[in-house]
Design a protein around this motif. Structure first.
Motif, PDB file in Angstrom:
ATOM      1  N   VAL A  83       0.962  -1.189   0.035  1.00  0.00           N
ATOM      2  CA  VAL A  83       0.102   0.000   0.060  1.00  0.00           C
ATOM      3  C   VAL A  83       0.815   1.267  -0.006  1.00  0.00           C
ATOM      4  N   ILE A  84       0.607   2.051  -1.032  1.00  0.00           N
ATOM      5  CA  ILE A  84       1.408   3.201  -1.040  1.00  0.00           C
ATOM      6  C   ILE A  84       0.591   4.541  -1.121  1.00  0.00           C
ATOM      7  N   VAL A  85       0.946   5.428   0.114  1.00  0.00           N
ATOM      8  CA  VAL A  85       0.031   6.643   0.034  1.00  0.00           C
ATOM      9  C   VAL A  85       1.016   8.008  -0.153  1.00  0.00           C
ATOM     10  N   LYS A  86       0.385   8.884  -0.390  1.00  0.00           N
ATOM     11  CA  LYS A  86       1.193  10.273  -0.407  1.00  0.00           C
ATOM     12  C   LYS A  86       1.872  10.626   0.778  1.00  0.00           C
ATOM     13  N   ASP A  87       1.070  10.636   1.790  1.00  0.00           N
ATOM     14  CA  ASP A  87       1.709  10.900   3.397  1.00  0.00           C
ATOM     15  C   ASP A  87       1.049  10.011   4.125  1.00  0.00           C
ATOM     16  N   HIS A  88       1.316  10.008   5.352  1.00  0.00           N
ATOM     17  CA  HIS A  88       0.648   8.987   6.431  1.00  0.00           C
ATOM     18  C   HIS A  88      -0.626   9.544   6.630  1.00  0.00           C
ATOM     19  N   SER A  89      -0.999  10.988   6.827  1.00  0.00           N
ATOM     20  CA  SER A  89      -2.235  11.518   7.076  1.00  0.00           C
ATOM     21  C   SER A  89      -3.429  11.087   5.903  1.00  0.00           C
ATOM     22  N   ILE A  90      -2.935  10.642   4.845  1.00  0.00           N
ATOM     23  CA  ILE A  90      -4.098  10.291   4.066  1.00  0.00           C
ATOM     24  C   ILE A  90      -4.902   8.752   4.273  1.00  0.00           C
ATOM     25  N   LEU A  91      -3.909   8.133   4.676  1.00  0.00           N
ATOM     26  CA  LEU A  91      -4.524   6.622   5.393  1.00  0.00           C
ATOM     27  C   LEU A  91      -5.968   6.860   6.031  1.00  0.00           C
ATOM     28  N   GLY A  92      -5.941   7.929   6.854  1.00  0.00           N
ATOM     29  CA  GLY A  92      -6.923   8.069   7.791  1.00  0.00           C
ATOM     30  C   GLY A  92      -6.826   8.796   9.025  1.00  0.00           C
ATOM     31  N   ARG A  93      -7.625   9.341   9.812  1.00  0.00           N
ATOM     32  CA  ARG A  93      -7.570   9.948  10.909  1.00  0.00           C
ATOM     33  C   ARG A  93      -7.969   9.450  12.243  1.00  0.00           C
ATOM     34  N   ASP A  94      -8.635   8.242  12.167  1.00  0.00           N
ATOM     35  CA  ASP A  94      -9.147   7.177  13.175  1.00  0.00           C
ATOM     36  C   ASP A  94      -7.995   6.494  13.587  1.00  0.00           C
ATOM     37  N   ARG A  95      -7.266   6.890  14.806  1.00  0.00           N
ATOM     38  CA  ARG A  95      -6.230   6.092  15.292  1.00  0.00           C
ATOM     39  C   ARG A  95      -6.208   4.686  15.592  1.00  0.00           C
ATOM     40  N   ILE A 102       4.029   1.932   2.640  1.00  0.00           N
ATOM     41  CA  ILE A 102       5.024   3.134   2.082  1.00  0.00           C
ATOM     42  C   ILE A 102       4.239   4.383   1.920  1.00  0.00           C
ATOM     43  N   THR A 103       4.870   5.595   2.493  1.00  0.00           N
ATOM     44  CA  THR A 103       4.642   6.850   2.325  1.00  0.00           C
ATOM     45  C   THR A 103       5.502   7.344   1.170  1.00  0.00           C
ATOM     46  N   ALA A 104       5.029   8.069   0.045  1.00  0.00           N
ATOM     47  CA  ALA A 104       5.770   8.432  -0.829  1.00  0.00           C
ATOM     48  C   ALA A 104       6.742   9.711  -0.396  1.00  0.00           C
ATOM     49  N   ASP A 105       6.282  10.218   0.737  1.00  0.00           N
ATOM     50  CA  ASP A 105       7.052  11.426   1.329  1.00  0.00           C
ATOM     51  C   ASP A 105       8.372  10.701   1.936  1.00  0.00           C
ATOM     52  N   GLY A 106       8.579   9.527   1.999  1.00  0.00           N
ATOM     53  CA  GLY A 106       9.910   8.949   2.512  1.00  0.00           C
ATOM     54  C   GLY A 106       9.885   8.780   4.021  1.00  0.00           C
TER      55      GLY A 106
END
Length: 161
Positions: A83-95, A114-118
């Protein structure tokens, strides 16, 4: 445990935006931007067999998002192992839901995240890690035992981004 991509598995590229800044296109400007970033990242790192899962205009506070649920179903059925997202916050806000994904489901199904922001790549050991977390962990592990106390580990955990 090294998590490697299997060529027959799909790489999920997940995009989400809660504020709908719609244009005349099917997707908002931000979603299109995320798609461009994830396409570039995938090509640059040799990821093929990609599929987008998109939630445009849906809050990350809820885990019953259509694109998100499709991705989870594909992970649970074994179709997706990265799974790749732009940054971690994209995955969601529900901890709680995100914690379940990262600490249980992704590990159980051997899914690389993976987050694309590294900032995050779980490919090495299947655990979420941040570059500074490793440095902090090394610092605490190299301290003399005299400094060890019940608070040492708690202080280290406070640093996890």
């Amino acid at each position: 445990m090294l998590i490697k991509h299997e060529p027959d598995k799909t790489i999920a590229l997940y995009c989400r935006l809660s504020n709908a800044d719609k244009t005349n296109n099917d997707y908002s400007i931000s979603i299109q931007n995320q798609m461009d970033i994830l396409n570039s990242y995938s090509k640059e790192h040799g990821f093929t067999n990609t599929q987008f899962y998109i939630d445009d205009g849906i809050s990350g506070a809820y885990s019953d998002r259509p694109g998100y649920m499709d991705m989870i179903n594909d992970i649970e059925s074994g179709k997706v192992n990265t799974v790749i997202v732009k940054d971690h916050s994209i995955l969601g806000r529900d901890r709680l839901s995100i914690g379940y994904l990262l600490e249980i489901l992704f590990l159980e199904k051997q899914v690389r995240y993976i987050t694309a922001d590294g900032k995050v790549d779980t490919g090495l050991y299947g655990i979420v890690r941040h570059p500074m977390y490793a440095a902090t962990l090394l610092l605490f592990l190299s301290m003399p035992l005299v400094l060890a106390s019940p608070w040492s580990f708690a202080i280290m955990l406070l640093y996890i981004p």
